[in-house]
Scaffold this motif. Structure first.
Motif, PDB file in Angstrom:
ATOM      1  N   GLY A 117      43.540  27.802  52.174  1.00  0.00           N
ATOM      2  CA  GLY A 117      42.573  26.762  52.504  1.00  0.00           C
ATOM      3  C   GLY A 117      42.395  26.547  53.999  1.00  0.00           C
ATOM      4  N   ILE A 118      43.321  27.056  54.792  1.00  0.00           N
ATOM      5  CA  ILE A 118      43.196  26.986  56.248  1.00  0.00           C
ATOM      6  C   ILE A 118      43.257  28.418  56.758  1.00  0.00           C
ATOM      7  CG2 ILE A 118      44.144  26.086  58.398  1.00  0.00           C
ATOM      8  CD1 ILE A 118      45.453  23.836  56.764  1.00  0.00           C
ATOM      9  N   GLN A 119      42.089  28.954  57.107  1.00  0.00           N
ATOM     10  CA  GLN A 119      42.000  30.338  57.556  1.00  0.00           C
ATOM     11  C   GLN A 119      41.046  30.461  58.729  1.00  0.00           C
ATOM     12  OE1 GLN A 119      39.236  32.618  54.710  1.00  0.00           O
ATOM     13  NE2 GLN A 119      40.547  31.440  53.349  1.00  0.00           N
ATOM     14  N   PRO A 120      41.454  31.195  59.757  1.00  0.00           N
ATOM     15  CA  PRO A 120      40.650  31.276  60.979  1.00  0.00           C
ATOM     16  C   PRO A 120      39.505  32.284  60.949  1.00  0.00           C
ATOM     17  CG  PRO A 120      42.724  32.409  61.289  1.00  0.00           C
ATOM     18  CD  PRO A 120      42.768  31.782  59.922  1.00  0.00           C
ATOM     19  N   GLY A 121      39.209  32.889  59.813  1.00  0.00           N
ATOM     20  CA  GLY A 121      38.186  33.935  59.740  1.00  0.00           C
ATOM     21  C   GLY A 121      36.919  33.661  60.523  1.00  0.00           C
ATOM     22  N   ILE A 122      36.059  32.771  60.028  1.00  0.00           N
ATOM     23  CA  ILE A 122      34.776  32.496  60.663  1.00  0.00           C
ATOM     24  C   ILE A 122      34.885  31.340  61.661  1.00  0.00           C
ATOM     25  CG2 ILE A 122      32.405  31.746  60.230  1.00  0.00           C
ATOM     26  CD1 ILE A 122      32.519  33.197  57.566  1.00  0.00           C
ATOM     27  N   ALA A 123      35.698  30.350  61.349  1.00  0.00           N
ATOM     28  CA  ALA A 123      35.794  29.136  62.177  1.00  0.00           C
ATOM     29  C   ALA A 123      37.220  28.994  62.713  1.00  0.00           C
ATOM     30  CB  ALA A 123      35.398  27.924  61.361  1.00  0.00           C
ATOM     31  N   LYS A 124      37.537  29.770  63.729  1.00  0.00           N
ATOM     32  CA  LYS A 124      38.903  29.814  64.261  1.00  0.00           C
ATOM     33  C   LYS A 124      39.354  28.453  64.807  1.00  0.00           C
ATOM     34  CE  LYS A 124      41.851  32.440  67.359  1.00  0.00           C
ATOM     35  NZ  LYS A 124      41.942  33.553  68.290  1.00  0.00           N
ATOM     36  N   GLN A 125      38.512  27.799  65.585  1.00  0.00           N
ATOM     37  CA  GLN A 125      38.906  26.518  66.195  1.00  0.00           C
ATOM     38  C   GLN A 125      39.151  25.453  65.131  1.00  0.00           C
ATOM     39  OE1 GLN A 125      39.890  27.947  68.766  1.00  0.00           O
ATOM     40  NE2 GLN A 125      39.263  26.362  70.180  1.00  0.00           N
ATOM     41  N   GLN A 126      38.324  25.450  64.082  1.00  0.00           N
ATOM     42  CA  GLN A 126      38.520  24.488  62.996  1.00  0.00           C
ATOM     43  C   GLN A 126      39.839  24.750  62.279  1.00  0.00           C
ATOM     44  OE1 GLN A 126      36.583  21.747  62.197  1.00  0.00           O
ATOM     45  NE2 GLN A 126      38.366  21.269  60.959  1.00  0.00           N
ATOM     46  N   ALA A 127      40.163  26.021  62.053  1.00  0.00           N
ATOM     47  CA  ALA A 127      41.422  26.370  61.394  1.00  0.00           C
ATOM     48  C   ALA A 127      42.619  25.940  62.238  1.00  0.00           C
ATOM     49  CB  ALA A 127      41.474  27.869  61.114  1.00  0.00           C
ATOM     50  N   ILE A 128      42.521  26.132  63.543  1.00  0.00           N
ATOM     51  CA  ILE A 128      43.614  25.713  64.424  1.00  0.00           C
ATOM     52  C   ILE A 128      43.779  24.197  64.377  1.00  0.00           C
ATOM     53  CG2 ILE A 128      44.314  25.555  66.849  1.00  0.00           C
ATOM     54  CD1 ILE A 128      43.016  28.364  67.216  1.00  0.00           C
ATOM     55  N   ALA A 129      42.667  23.468  64.407  1.00  0.00           N
ATOM     56  CA  ALA A 129      42.726  22.002  64.331  1.00  0.00           C
ATOM     57  C   ALA A 129      43.294  21.552  62.988  1.00  0.00           C
ATOM     58  CB  ALA A 129      41.334  21.410  64.556  1.00  0.00           C
ATOM     59  N   ASP A 130      42.877  22.204  61.901  1.00  0.00           N
ATOM     60  CA  ASP A 130      43.393  21.851  60.576  1.00  0.00           C
ATOM     61  C   ASP A 130      44.888  22.145  60.467  1.00  0.00           C
ATOM     62  OD1 ASP A 130      40.841  21.068  59.873  1.00  0.00           O
ATOM     63  OD2 ASP A 130      40.446  22.803  58.569  1.00  0.00           O
ATOM     64  N   ALA A 131      45.322  23.287  60.996  1.00  0.00           N
ATOM     65  CA  ALA A 131      46.747  23.634  60.960  1.00  0.00           C
ATOM     66  C   ALA A 131      47.559  22.611  61.756  1.00  0.00           C
ATOM     67  CB  ALA A 131      46.969  25.046  61.505  1.00  0.00           C
ATOM     68  N   ARG A 132      47.042  22.203  62.898  1.00  0.00           N
ATOM     69  CA  ARG A 132      47.750  21.192  63.707  1.00  0.00           C
ATOM     70  C   ARG A 132      47.827  19.860  62.972  1.00  0.00           C
ATOM     71  NH1 ARG A 132      45.028  22.877  69.424  1.00  0.00           N
ATOM     72  NH2 ARG A 132      46.538  24.498  69.933  1.00  0.00           N
ATOM     73  N   ALA A 133      46.727  19.474  62.309  1.00  0.00           N
ATOM     74  CA  ALA A 133      46.719  18.213  61.564  1.00  0.00           C
ATOM     75  C   ALA A 133      47.716  18.262  60.409  1.00  0.00           C
ATOM     76  CB  ALA A 133      45.307  17.926  61.048  1.00  0.00           C
ATOM     77  N   LEU A 134      47.742  19.380  59.675  1.00  0.00           N
ATOM     78  CA  LEU A 134      48.698  19.501  58.577  1.00  0.00           C
ATOM     79  C   LEU A 134      50.128  19.518  59.107  1.00  0.00           C
ATOM     80  CD1 LEU A 134      49.224  19.784  55.568  1.00  0.00           C
ATOM     81  CD2 LEU A 134      48.949  22.264  55.823  1.00  0.00           C
ATOM     82  N   ARG A 135      50.352  20.200  60.221  1.00  0.00           N
ATOM     83  CA  ARG A 135      51.689  20.233  60.831  1.00  0.00           C
ATOM     84  C   ARG A 135      52.120  18.815  61.218  1.00  0.00           C
ATOM     85  NH1 ARG A 135      50.894  23.760  65.000  1.00  0.00           N
ATOM     86  NH2 ARG A 135      51.285  25.476  63.568  1.00  0.00           N
ATOM     87  N   ALA A 136      51.219  18.049  61.816  1.00  0.00           N
ATOM     88  CA  ALA A 136      51.547  16.675  62.205  1.00  0.00           C
ATOM     89  C   ALA A 136      51.850  15.814  60.977  1.00  0.00           C
ATOM     90  CB  ALA A 136      50.398  16.076  63.018  1.00  0.00           C
ATOM     91  N   LEU A 137      51.078  16.006  59.909  1.00  0.00           N
ATOM     92  CA  LEU A 137      51.350  15.260  58.680  1.00  0.00           C
ATOM     93  C   LEU A 137      52.717  15.621  58.106  1.00  0.00           C
ATOM     94  CD1 LEU A 137      47.878  15.430  56.926  1.00  0.00           C
ATOM     95  CD2 LEU A 137      49.059  13.348  57.649  1.00  0.00           C
ATOM     96  N   VAL A 138      53.040  16.913  58.098  1.00  0.00           N
ATOM     97  CA  VAL A 138      54.341  17.357  57.582  1.00  0.00           C
ATOM     98  C   VAL A 138      55.465  16.751  58.408  1.00  0.00           C
ATOM     99  CG1 VAL A 138      55.866  19.367  57.364  1.00  0.00           C
ATOM    100  CG2 VAL A 138      53.523  19.477  56.490  1.00  0.00           C
ATOM    101  N   GLU A 139      55.329  16.803  59.725  1.00  0.00           N
ATOM    102  CA  GLU A 139      56.368  16.245  60.586  1.00  0.00           C
ATOM    103  C   GLU A 139      56.500  14.740  60.414  1.00  0.00           C
ATOM    104  OE1 GLU A 139      55.226  17.634  64.456  1.00  0.00           O
ATOM    105  OE2 GLU A 139      55.930  19.683  64.050  1.00  0.00           O
ATOM    106  N   ASN A 140      55.389  14.072  60.171  1.00  0.00           N
ATOM    107  CA  ASN A 140      55.396  12.625  60.010  1.00  0.00           C
ATOM    108  C   ASN A 140      55.909  12.198  58.634  1.00  0.00           C
ATOM    109  OD1 ASN A 140      53.618  10.053  59.065  1.00  0.00           O
ATOM    110  ND2 ASN A 140      54.228   9.905  61.220  1.00  0.00           N
ATOM    111  N   ARG A 141      55.589  12.954  57.603  1.00  0.00           N
ATOM    112  CA  ARG A 141      55.882  12.568  56.221  1.00  0.00           C
ATOM    113  C   ARG A 141      57.198  13.098  55.669  1.00  0.00           C
ATOM    114  NH1 ARG A 141      52.535   8.976  53.360  1.00  0.00           N
ATOM    115  NH2 ARG A 141      50.736   8.699  54.693  1.00  0.00           N
ATOM    116  N   SER A 142      57.692  14.212  56.213  1.00  0.00           N
ATOM    117  CA  SER A 142      58.903  14.814  55.663  1.00  0.00           C
ATOM    118  C   SER A 142      60.100  13.930  55.945  1.00  0.00           C
ATOM    119  CB  SER A 142      59.136  16.202  56.265  1.00  0.00           C
ATOM    120  OG  SER A 142      58.125  17.072  55.844  1.00  0.00           O
ATOM    121  N   VAL A 143      60.897  13.744  54.930  1.00  0.00           N
ATOM    122  CA  VAL A 143      62.110  12.951  55.067  1.00  0.00           C
ATOM    123  C   VAL A 143      63.267  13.932  55.155  1.00  0.00           C
ATOM    124  CG1 VAL A 143      63.592  11.234  53.986  1.00  0.00           C
ATOM    125  CG2 VAL A 143      61.113  11.077  53.736  1.00  0.00           C
TER     126      VAL A 143
END
Length: 155
Positions: A117-143
């Motif tokens: 669901g997060i792939q840089p094929g056509i929209a690389k910048q969007q994929a990078i932003a999405d990966a960063r957002a998911l990474r931030a959520l994981v870091e914030n939510r993981s116990v």
């Protein structure tokens, strides 16, 4: 962290999805049109053309359905032929390295799960932003259990 996206949030390759669904629809219409315009084809042959166009559209629609959905309790990864539900604590790391075709989730069981669901094929910048957002959520939510941190495994 104020830059965290509001939950629930769905990550999907928007441009890729549009391209796949548009191509599938065009292919279906063209193949069906050819089947109806060729007068020498019998009903069974016409039907086989239309079914083939439908199958091609279905395959492209399956490729377009990929997504990563994050909510309060965890993450659901929907890939081409599978769906997997993960608790936040199961995700150790979100990886999108240069050259990767999509994000990989490193899991607590020692495996890695591709998240198409997060792939840089056509929209690389969007994929990078999405990966960063998911990474931030994981870091914030993981116990994490403070007793199992580095140096605590030998007792």
């Amino acid at each position: 962290m104020s830059d965290l996206p509001a939950l629930p949030v769905t990550f999907r390759p928007g441009r890729t999805r549009v391209v796949l669904l548009t191509a599938g629809a065009v292919i279906f219409v063209v193949i069906s049109g050819i089947a109806l315009l060729l007068e020498q084809l019998g009903p069974g042959e016409r039907l086989s053309f239309i079914v083939t166009g439908g199958l091609i559209f279905w395959v492209l629609a399956q490729l377009a359905r990929v997504r990563v959905v994050a909510d309060d309790t965890g993450v659901t990864v929907v890939n081409i032929a599978s769906r997997r539900r993960l608790d936040w604590a199961e995700i150790l790391r979100v990886n999108l390295r240069p050259g990767d075709p999509w994000v990989f989730l490193d899991l607590s069981d020692g495996t890695s799960l591709p998240a198409l669901g997060i792939q840089p094929g056509i929209a690389k910048q969007q994929a990078i932003a999405d990966a960063r957002a998911l990474r931030a959520l994981v870091e914030n939510r993981s116990v994490r259990d403070p007793e199992s941190g580095p140096g605590k495994d030998q007792g």
